[in-house]
Design an enzyme around this catalytic site. Sequence first.
Site, PDB file in Angstrom:
ATOM      1  N   TYR A  13       1.678   9.682   2.525  1.00  0.00           N
ATOM      2  CA  TYR A  13       1.942  10.742   2.116  1.00  0.00           C
ATOM      3  C   TYR A  13       1.336  11.401   3.368  1.00  0.00           C
ATOM      4  CZ  TYR A  13       1.674  14.827  -0.636  1.00  0.00           C
ATOM      5  OH  TYR A  13       0.783  16.089  -0.565  1.00  0.00           O
ATOM      6  N   ASN A  37       3.005   0.819   0.954  1.00  0.00           N
ATOM      7  CA  ASN A  37       3.620   1.707  -0.549  1.00  0.00           C
ATOM      8  C   ASN A  37       4.246   3.206   0.237  1.00  0.00           C
ATOM      9  OD1 ASN A  37       2.945   3.701  -3.112  1.00  0.00           O
ATOM     10  ND2 ASN A  37       1.273   4.457  -1.952  1.00  0.00           N
ATOM     11  N   LYS A  86      -5.092   3.480  -3.023  1.00  0.00           N
ATOM     12  CA  LYS A  86      -5.352   4.661  -3.765  1.00  0.00           C
ATOM     13  C   LYS A  86      -5.391   5.108  -4.911  1.00  0.00           C
ATOM     14  CE  LYS A  86      -1.128   7.890  -2.685  1.00  0.00           C
ATOM     15  NZ  LYS A  86      -0.723   8.697  -2.662  1.00  0.00           N
ATOM     16  N   SER A 126     -12.454   9.819   0.248  1.00  0.00           N
ATOM     17  CA  SER A 126     -12.231  10.892  -0.757  1.00  0.00           C
ATOM     18  C   SER A 126     -13.463  11.636  -1.417  1.00  0.00           C
ATOM     19  CB  SER A 126     -11.611  10.017  -2.017  1.00  0.00           C
ATOM     20  OG  SER A 126     -11.155  10.343  -3.113  1.00  0.00           O
ATOM     21  N   TYR A 150     -12.309   2.133  -6.694  1.00  0.00           N
ATOM     22  CA  TYR A 150     -11.734   2.458  -5.969  1.00  0.00           C
ATOM     23  C   TYR A 150     -12.631   3.289  -4.845  1.00  0.00           C
ATOM     24  CZ  TYR A 150      -9.342   6.693  -3.253  1.00  0.00           C
ATOM     25  OH  TYR A 150      -8.304   7.484  -2.230  1.00  0.00           O
ATOM     26  N   LYS A 154     -14.399   3.143  -1.407  1.00  0.00           N
ATOM     27  CA  LYS A 154     -14.610   4.212  -0.152  1.00  0.00           C
ATOM     28  C   LYS A 154     -15.732   4.418   0.378  1.00  0.00           C
ATOM     29  CE  LYS A 154      -9.468   5.573   0.237  1.00  0.00           C
ATOM     30  NZ  LYS A 154      -9.266   5.609   1.724  1.00  0.00           N
ATOM     31  N   PHE A 179     -10.251  16.615  -1.197  1.00  0.00           N
ATOM     32  CA  PHE A 179      -9.967  17.426  -2.659  1.00  0.00           C
ATOM     33  C   PHE A 179      -8.429  16.322  -3.374  1.00  0.00           C
ATOM     34  CE2 PHE A 179     -14.211  18.442  -4.113  1.00  0.00           C
ATOM     35  CZ  PHE A 179     -14.837  18.009  -2.974  1.00  0.00           C
ATOM     36  N   ARG A 232      -9.146  21.687 -10.630  1.00  0.00           N
ATOM     37  CA  ARG A 232      -9.590  20.565  -8.942  1.00  0.00           C
ATOM     38  C   ARG A 232      -8.960  21.639  -8.293  1.00  0.00           C
ATOM     39  NH1 ARG A 232     -10.308  18.358 -13.085  1.00  0.00           N
ATOM     40  NH2 ARG A 232      -9.850  15.760 -13.393  1.00  0.00           N
ATOM     41  N   ASP A 298     -11.759  11.442 -16.511  1.00  0.00           N
ATOM     42  CA  ASP A 298     -11.589  12.947 -16.347  1.00  0.00           C
ATOM     43  C   ASP A 298     -12.685  13.393 -15.878  1.00  0.00           C
ATOM     44  OD1 ASP A 298      -9.218  12.248 -14.957  1.00  0.00           O
ATOM     45  OD2 ASP A 298      -7.558  13.078 -16.883  1.00  0.00           O
TER      46      ASP A 298
HETATM   47  P1  NAD Z   1       0.280   6.232   1.109  1.00  0.00           P
HETATM   48  O1  NAD Z   1       0.165   5.441   0.051  1.00  0.00           O
HETATM   49  O2  NAD Z   1       1.197   7.502   0.884  1.00  0.00           O
HETATM   50  O3  NAD Z   1      -0.354   5.886   2.333  1.00  0.00           O
HETATM   51  C1  NAD Z   1      -1.117   4.358   2.503  1.00  0.00           C
HETATM   52  C2  NAD Z   1      -0.037   4.153   3.587  1.00  0.00           C
HETATM   53  O4  NAD Z   1      -1.023   3.356   3.882  1.00  0.00           O
HETATM   54  C3  NAD Z   1       0.630   3.715   3.224  1.00  0.00           C
HETATM   55  O5  NAD Z   1       2.235   3.923   3.695  1.00  0.00           O
HETATM   56  C4  NAD Z   1       0.861   2.362   2.808  1.00  0.00           C
HETATM   57  O6  NAD Z   1       2.240   1.366   2.950  1.00  0.00           O
HETATM   58  C5  NAD Z   1       0.144   2.001   4.084  1.00  0.00           C
HETATM   59  N1  NAD Z   1      -0.931   0.869   3.727  1.00  0.00           N
HETATM   60  C6  NAD Z   1      -2.064   0.225   2.487  1.00  0.00           C
HETATM   61  N2  NAD Z   1      -2.147  -1.094   2.387  1.00  0.00           N
HETATM   62  C7  NAD Z   1      -1.687  -0.667   4.191  1.00  0.00           C
HETATM   63  C8  NAD Z   1      -2.750  -2.746   4.923  1.00  0.00           C
HETATM   64  N3  NAD Z   1      -3.444  -3.039   4.442  1.00  0.00           N
HETATM   65  N4  NAD Z   1      -2.090  -2.416   6.472  1.00  0.00           N
HETATM   66  C9  NAD Z   1      -1.251  -1.127   6.618  1.00  0.00           C
HETATM   67  N5  NAD Z   1      -0.888  -0.324   5.827  1.00  0.00           N
HETATM   68  C10 NAD Z   1      -1.280  -0.557   5.143  1.00  0.00           C
HETATM   69  O7  NAD Z   1      -1.554   7.065   0.705  1.00  0.00           O
HETATM   70  P2  NAD Z   1      -1.603   8.782   1.127  1.00  0.00           P
HETATM   71  O8  NAD Z   1      -1.490   9.761  -0.265  1.00  0.00           O
HETATM   72  O9  NAD Z   1      -0.913   9.434   2.354  1.00  0.00           O
HETATM   73  O10 NAD Z   1      -3.258   8.354   1.345  1.00  0.00           O
HETATM   74  C11 NAD Z   1      -3.788   8.343   2.331  1.00  0.00           C
HETATM   75  C12 NAD Z   1      -5.014   7.745   2.762  1.00  0.00           C
HETATM   76  O11 NAD Z   1      -6.009   8.537   2.091  1.00  0.00           O
HETATM   77  C13 NAD Z   1      -5.117   6.816   2.047  1.00  0.00           C
HETATM   78  O12 NAD Z   1      -6.790   6.060   2.022  1.00  0.00           O
HETATM   79  C14 NAD Z   1      -5.836   7.497   0.566  1.00  0.00           C
HETATM   80  O13 NAD Z   1      -7.215   6.397  -0.177  1.00  0.00           O
HETATM   81  C15 NAD Z   1      -6.843   8.788   0.973  1.00  0.00           C
HETATM   82  N6  NAD Z   1      -6.815   9.303   0.341  1.00  0.00           N
HETATM   83  C16 NAD Z   1      -5.725   9.919  -0.493  1.00  0.00           C
HETATM   84  C17 NAD Z   1      -6.290  11.637  -1.312  1.00  0.00           C
HETATM   85  C18 NAD Z   1      -4.445  11.667  -2.716  1.00  0.00           C
HETATM   86  O14 NAD Z   1      -4.657  12.290  -3.221  1.00  0.00           O
HETATM   87  N7  NAD Z   1      -3.531  11.414  -1.209  1.00  0.00           N
HETATM   88  C19 NAD Z   1      -7.324  11.816  -2.261  1.00  0.00           C
HETATM   89  C20 NAD Z   1      -8.075  11.978  -1.460  1.00  0.00           C
HETATM   90  C21 NAD Z   1      -8.711   9.973  -0.104  1.00  0.00           C
HETATM   91  N1  UFG Z   2      -3.151  15.381 -15.727  1.00  0.00           N
HETATM   92  C1  UFG Z   2      -2.690  15.968 -16.431  1.00  0.00           C
HETATM   93  N2  UFG Z   2      -1.430  15.025 -16.464  1.00  0.00           N
HETATM   94  C2  UFG Z   2      -0.610  14.461 -15.575  1.00  0.00           C
HETATM   95  C3  UFG Z   2      -1.998  14.069 -14.380  1.00  0.00           C
HETATM   96  C4  UFG Z   2      -2.392  14.833 -14.616  1.00  0.00           C
HETATM   97  O1  UFG Z   2      -3.186  16.839 -17.263  1.00  0.00           O
HETATM   98  O2  UFG Z   2      -0.109  13.942 -16.058  1.00  0.00           O
HETATM   99  C5  UFG Z   2      -4.284  16.490 -14.898  1.00  0.00           C
HETATM  100  C6  UFG Z   2      -5.776  15.497 -14.749  1.00  0.00           C
HETATM  101  O3  UFG Z   2      -6.367  15.192 -16.688  1.00  0.00           O
HETATM  102  C7  UFG Z   2      -6.428  16.247 -14.054  1.00  0.00           C
HETATM  103  C8  UFG Z   2      -5.070  16.285 -12.675  1.00  0.00           C
HETATM  104  O4  UFG Z   2      -4.732  17.152 -13.683  1.00  0.00           O
HETATM  105  O5  UFG Z   2      -7.736  17.098 -15.056  1.00  0.00           O
HETATM  106  C9  UFG Z   2      -5.707  16.438 -12.076  1.00  0.00           C
HETATM  107  O6  UFG Z   2      -5.609  15.336 -11.642  1.00  0.00           O
HETATM  108  P1  UFG Z   2      -5.268  13.964 -10.695  1.00  0.00           P
HETATM  109  O7  UFG Z   2      -4.618  12.795 -11.306  1.00  0.00           O
HETATM  110  O8  UFG Z   2      -4.041  15.162  -9.738  1.00  0.00           O
HETATM  111  O9  UFG Z   2      -6.291  14.232  -9.918  1.00  0.00           O
HETATM  112  P2  UFG Z   2      -7.960  13.630 -10.050  1.00  0.00           P
HETATM  113  O10 UFG Z   2      -8.991  14.674  -9.056  1.00  0.00           O
HETATM  114  O11 UFG Z   2      -7.540  13.127 -11.113  1.00  0.00           O
HETATM  115  O12 UFG Z   2      -7.510  12.703  -8.787  1.00  0.00           O
HETATM  116  C10 UFG Z   2      -7.486  12.865  -7.903  1.00  0.00           C
HETATM  117  C11 UFG Z   2      -7.598  10.983  -6.973  1.00  0.00           C
HETATM  118  C12 UFG Z   2      -8.166  10.450  -6.656  1.00  0.00           C
HETATM  119  C13 UFG Z   2      -9.455  11.179  -6.415  1.00  0.00           C
HETATM  120  C14 UFG Z   2      -9.856  12.802  -7.019  1.00  0.00           C
HETATM  121  C15 UFG Z   2     -10.920  12.443  -6.502  1.00  0.00           C
HETATM  122  O13 UFG Z   2      -5.859  10.774  -7.220  1.00  0.00           O
HETATM  123  O14 UFG Z   2      -7.718   8.926  -5.979  1.00  0.00           O
HETATM  124  O15 UFG Z   2      -8.952  13.077  -6.556  1.00  0.00           O
HETATM  125  O16 UFG Z   2     -10.777  14.202  -6.071  1.00  0.00           O
HETATM  126  F1  UFG Z   2     -10.336  10.496  -6.408  1.00  0.00           F
END
Ligand code: NAD
Ligand code: UFG
Length: 343
Positions: A13, A37, A86, A126, A150, A154, A179, A232, A298
Amino acid sequence: MSGSVLVTGGAGYIGTHICVALIEAGFTVSVLDNYYNSNPVSLDRVAHITGQSLARIQGDVRDHKTLSDALQQSGATAVIHCAGLKAVSESVQEPLHYYDHNVVGTLRLLEAMAQCQVKTLIFSSSATVYGNPQFLPLTEEHPLAPTNPYGHSKLMVEKMLRDVFTADPSWRIGMLRYFNPVGAHPSGLIGEDPQGLPNNLLPFVAQVAIGRHPVLNIWGDDYDTPDGTGVRDYVHVTDLAKGHLCALQQLAASKTGHCTAINLGTGTGYSVLDVVRAFEQASGQSVPYRIMPRRPGDVATCFASPQLAQQLLGWQAQQDLLAMCTDAWRWQSDNPQGYTNAL
Ligand code: NAD
Ligand code: UFG
């Protein structure tokens, strides 16, 4: 800007949006991803948006040879390391799996980078490293106390990066603490494609609006927030991607090494009900919801201080919640099943 950048997890993503931003800024991009993923179609879409091809290496960041081959073949001078797992709840069930991909994967990457003398790295960290907020907004000086495997993974990587930098201060390392990344590219061609039932709010809301689920469960309306639902810091994924460009530019321009953690958020918190209303406005669809008990783990409110990013990177998020929802809806309605069955 020019140069070659290796993006691990670039098919995911956030990675796809970073690839678009890098290519549009003039970089040559190679992606290393094992598609654990993600779907390789996402990279066809990146090529379509940018009108340029990008090198793809299917492989795992836990494999040293794959990494050193990728670094050598790409001629990369910098790495953006997005590969990782993640899902918070999955990390509680399968902690070793998370330490393996996230911590061991980064360890192998650092070894290969050192061997190939590539010492510029941007790491996807994160806001989860902060744990339960003790004060708001969250500045980078906030104590680090994650509450799940998780988050621990990080924080372990952040500590490892600091130790690597202490031992060899020529490294240039940016640890970007995201965030809540949401939204999609305005083309509607790339976006978030969660497998199975989405855990996160925005993709679930989008799937309710498109009719894949009848109702959104709101996890609690008795928090100490203006409307009782969780607050958030949602940040548009294209703004987030630009933050990586700014960080890369700063690291490249710097005369000395660095290892710095920087928040990427807007500084503004929105409640779950704010998101529901904005999504209804953006999509013209109704999003039925019901109030359920709180989700374990949460917190009531979480939002960033974006000041350091502004000061050090000259970066500030530009897009508001309505733009985030509008772009998420375009992606969802143009691709109701995500990349599955996509051409
Ligand atoms: P995502 O799952 O869409 O992308 C992660 C990618 O890494 C995927 O394409 C997956 O196939 C690849 N991958 C996983 N393990 C691997 C491995 N061992 N070798 C090679 N490829 C591998 O997730 P995203 O939302 O794009 O997140 C990207 C990064 O940002 C992650 O490290 C995640 O922890 C971090 N992050 C995401 C969020 C969020 O809310 N999306 C928030 C904070 C941090
Ligand atoms: N929520 C709902 N219904 C749902 C999903 C979420 O009410 O079906 C609420 C949650 O309770 C929270 C808010 O929406 O109040 C946001 O929830 P998310 O699950 O979208 O995000 P979080 O803040 O819980 O977690 C995200 C990432 C984590 C990261 C965290 C820290 O998913 O990986 O942000 O920034 F660790």
